[in-house]
Scaffold this active site. Sequence first.
Site, PDB file in Angstrom:
ATOM      1  N   HIS A   1      -5.828   2.772   1.197  1.00 39.88           N
ATOM      2  CA  HIS A   1      -4.947   3.819   1.729  1.00 39.88           C
ATOM      3  C   HIS A   1      -5.509   4.476   2.997  1.00 39.88           C
ATOM      4  CE1 HIS A   1      -3.162   3.139  -2.088  1.00 39.88           C
ATOM      5  NE2 HIS A   1      -3.922   3.947  -2.794  1.00 39.88           N
TER       6      HIS A   1
ATOM      7  N   ASP B   1       0.901  -1.145   0.000  1.00 37.30           N
ATOM      8  CA  ASP B   1       0.000   0.000   0.000  1.00 37.30           C
ATOM      9  C   ASP B   1       0.938   1.191   0.000  1.00 37.30           C
ATOM     10  OD1 ASP B   1      -1.534   2.266   0.924  1.00 37.30           O
ATOM     11  OD2 ASP B   1      -3.132   0.826   1.244  1.00 37.30           O
ATOM     12  N   HIS B   2       1.047   1.880  -1.136  1.00 40.29           N
ATOM     13  CA  HIS B   2       2.132   2.855  -1.233  1.00 40.29           C
ATOM     14  C   HIS B   2       1.986   4.018  -0.250  1.00 40.29           C
ATOM     15  CE1 HIS B   2      -0.527   5.129  -4.011  1.00 40.29           C
ATOM     16  NE2 HIS B   2       0.255   6.167  -3.791  1.00 40.29           N
TER      17      HIS B   2
END
Length: 502
Positions: free
Chosen positions: A246, A183-184
Amino acid sequence: MTDLPEELKLVLTFFGGTGDLAKRKLYPSVFNLYKKGYLQEHFAIIGTARQEMSDKEFKDLVKDSIEDFANDFSEQEIDKFISHFYYIAHDVTNIDSYEPLKALVEDLDQKYTTDGNRIFYMSVAPRFFGMIAKSLKSEGLLSTNGYNRLMIEKPFGTSFQTAQQLQNELEEAFNDDQLYRIDHYLGKEMVQNIAAIRFGNPFFDNTWNHNYIKNIQVTLSETLGVEGRADYYDTAGALLDMIQNHTMQIIGWLAMEKPDSFSDVDIRNAKNKAFSSLRIYKGKDEVSQNFVRGQYVGRKSAELNYNQEAGVAENTQTNTFIAGKLEFNNETWKGVPFYIRSGKKLAEKTTRIDVVFKPTAFNFGGNAGLQGYPVLTIIVDPYGSIKLQLNAKAVTDNFFLRKINLDWNVSEQDKTDSPEPYERMIHDTMNGDGSNFADWNGVATSWKFIDEIVKVYDENQAPLELYKSGTMGPDASDELLEKNGDAWVLQGNHRKTIDANL
Ligand code: NDP
Ligand code: BG6
């Protein structure tokens, strides 16, 4: 002589090695790790995809990607770096094509003495994730004398059921601690800073609960629209594209109790404990009371409405904006709403967290005026900053209160030094540190929570609020907070300013 960090040894295989993500993010990130000395001599990188390509052509592709997307490099450095790259044509759906890949991995392990350490990065369409994991095991690509780690791109499922199915498939081949779900947002510097701010300062550490906090707000707003991704976006909407993953991951850092230690296992346990008390809304009434969905329309006649974008059906009900209120049924967060929102075509691109504290009970006397709510703001994007809004004395002949602002901004040097999220995540995986990856329990809870909302939206049982592009979403988003006596700290230009509210 410059001090180099300890060298990391491994063979790293990229499935989807010719794709957009690999070119834009993955190769430049690995190059940065090389420049910093984490990778030196004992590493090899394999790119795979179906198309035929020679090693030379692949090395040129990687070189172009670094020249286009990395900063600060010399020709010589790149040439040395790409000498470690190899390409093999491989169809992930064809079981026979794993044999030559296995031979190449083993060969490179010997050639570069990488101690049997292997990372496999799945940068391909999600429908291939389970199949790749199973084939890696069944076709003998997993090392027996080093580590095996699997990096998994998003999305992780499209519902709890599909996520569970994927998890089962992955677990047939890998232990959960070998899985690195990307999950950036968890790789962003200022998201990682939440823990430092919370647990590193006693005045936040000790007040991070319902006694002192009035509400917590998380905003992930974008000015961009669907940008040619309608095929995907129209099936996902803001709820699946930005909230399920996110936003919920950020919530995990905010709602968790202090972990027993700062290890990945203890951090996951603490987040899971918080997620286990998340109230799951059921049915149209609970969903509509606590969530708002919206869709943008062009503010000016020249601007498109969402349902006029290429590839979007005119009668689409997809949400391009979501605002919601989360509740945790535990002692710490008794009565404290966590407000979240995210959307496309909003007034500004920002990711921020606002923690609104309660005023103290102290009475300064009749003329001092009301105390405001102290606010801690952590701005993740577009640049890191931390702001603190406090009550203080105004400079007058009498005693009046006023708000003052303390402001810290990430320095230019810090910006240059901050690794990009993908660099950080690849580095963490090489180090076996899962702290900043999505954990299965958290992902599962998030899906269970989101599935109930999707059910209501799929049956069109909740209003779809239209909002003008360039605003901060529909009025219903502001009203969601107003009915609890709260207000968004970051307001759109169409609304009153926060100072008027607090
Ligand atoms: P692309 O469509 O650009 O690339 C897909 C890659 O997969 C290509 O290298 C393609 O090459 C290869 N591929 C397709 N089918 C097969 C197959 N059967 N066997 C082997 N290789 C195959 O996708 P992206 O790079 O954009 O995305 C990759 C992943 O990353 C997806 O899961 C996406 O959701 C995720 N992601 C992407 C982001 C981005 O910014 N691009 C951002 C966040 C996540 P070929 O056709 O030659 O086989
Ligand atoms: C991606 C979403 O996960 O995150 C995109 O699919 C979104 O729709 C992007 O634009 C936002 O990421 P960032 O890092 O630019 O805030």
